[in-house]
Design a protein around this motif. Structure first.
Motif, PDB file in Angstrom:
ATOM      1  N   ASP A  85      -7.912 -10.246  18.850  1.00  0.00           N
ATOM      2  CA  ASP A  85      -8.021 -10.611  20.265  1.00  0.00           C
ATOM      3  C   ASP A  85      -8.358  -9.394  21.124  1.00  0.00           C
ATOM      4  O   ASP A  85      -9.146  -9.478  22.063  1.00  0.00           O
ATOM      5  N   PHE A  88     -12.044  -8.597  20.547  1.00  0.00           N
ATOM      6  CA  PHE A  88     -12.866  -9.568  21.262  1.00  0.00           C
ATOM      7  C   PHE A  88     -12.921  -9.231  22.748  1.00  0.00           C
ATOM      8  O   PHE A  88     -13.986  -9.316  23.376  1.00  0.00           O
ATOM      9  N   ASN A  89     -11.802  -8.828  23.322  1.00  0.00           N
ATOM     10  CA  ASN A  89     -11.770  -8.490  24.749  1.00  0.00           C
ATOM     11  C   ASN A  89     -12.579  -7.242  25.084  1.00  0.00           C
ATOM     12  O   ASN A  89     -12.982  -7.067  26.228  1.00  0.00           O
ATOM     13  N   LYS A  96     -20.023 -11.673  24.690  1.00  0.00           N
ATOM     14  CA  LYS A  96     -18.898 -12.611  24.591  1.00  0.00           C
ATOM     15  C   LYS A  96     -19.343 -14.033  24.919  1.00  0.00           C
ATOM     16  O   LYS A  96     -18.962 -14.985  24.248  1.00  0.00           O
ATOM     17  N   LEU A 100     -19.095 -17.275  22.443  1.00  0.00           N
ATOM     18  CA  LEU A 100     -18.375 -18.502  22.792  1.00  0.00           C
ATOM     19  C   LEU A 100     -19.310 -19.711  22.845  1.00  0.00           C
ATOM     20  O   LEU A 100     -18.948 -20.804  22.405  1.00  0.00           O
ATOM     21  N   GLU A 113     -11.157 -18.357  20.931  1.00  0.00           N
ATOM     22  CA  GLU A 113     -10.264 -17.337  21.485  1.00  0.00           C
ATOM     23  C   GLU A 113      -8.817 -17.570  21.053  1.00  0.00           C
ATOM     24  O   GLU A 113      -8.100 -16.614  20.743  1.00  0.00           O
TER      25      GLU A 113
END
Length: 164
Positions: A85, A88-89, A96, A100, A113
């Motif tokens: 996580d 990913f951030n 991103k 998604l 997520e």
């Protein structure tokens, strides 16, 4: 310095090899090898995410070419860290969004997520099952999430080149 298009295909391929190893363990191993399979699947997801954080780490060769051409050797480096996580951030917002969107296109109800949060520590915290901080019971669905993220990377790669 050479430019490195994101996601780095070299890093994706590395992630794919770990995911394939995890799948082989599940297919041909027994329940005693499921922890290593989950750890490998977690590591593959880490690599898939790091492919969007990669940077060129090549060095120019100290060779003089008559036409002024510079040749490089070396490789790729990426962000440090293991938590999915968090990685990913750190991915730039444009990438991103591509990730998604591709995830929803592949599987509309897949909550990527949330899955990254759920399996965030599978590589690091799953390795040593005997430690008190280890993940106790591992969820084999980590392999499904890793396979989904692999497909996302494959789908996003051609689109992401336009952003690089």
């Amino acid at each position: 310095m050479p430019s490195l298009p994101l996601p780095s295909w070299e890093v994706i391929e590395e992630g794919r090899s770990y995911l394939q190893a995890a799948s082989l363990i599940v297919k041909h191993g027994d329940v005693g090898q499921w922890r290593p399979a989950c750890v490998l699947a977690g590591f593959s997801m880490e690599l898939f995410l790091k492919s969007f954080l990669a940077k060129d780490d090549s060095k120019p060769l100290n060779i003089k070419f008559p036409n002024g051409l510079t040749m490089y050797q070396g490789g790729v480096k990426s962000e440090r860290g293991h938590e999915l996580d968090d990685l990913f951030n750190r991915i730039p917002i444009d990438y991103k969004k591509l990730i998604l969107d591709a995830s929803k296109e592949i599987s509309p109800d897949f909550e990527l997520e949330q899955k990254l949060q759920k399996f965030a520590g599978y590589f690091f915290d799953g390795r040593y099952g005997y430690e008190k901080t280890a993940i106790g019971v591992l969820d084999m669905k980590v392999l499904e999430v890793a396979k989904h993220l692999e497909q996302v990377c494959i789908q996003v790669a051609p689109k992401a080149i336009q952003l690089s």
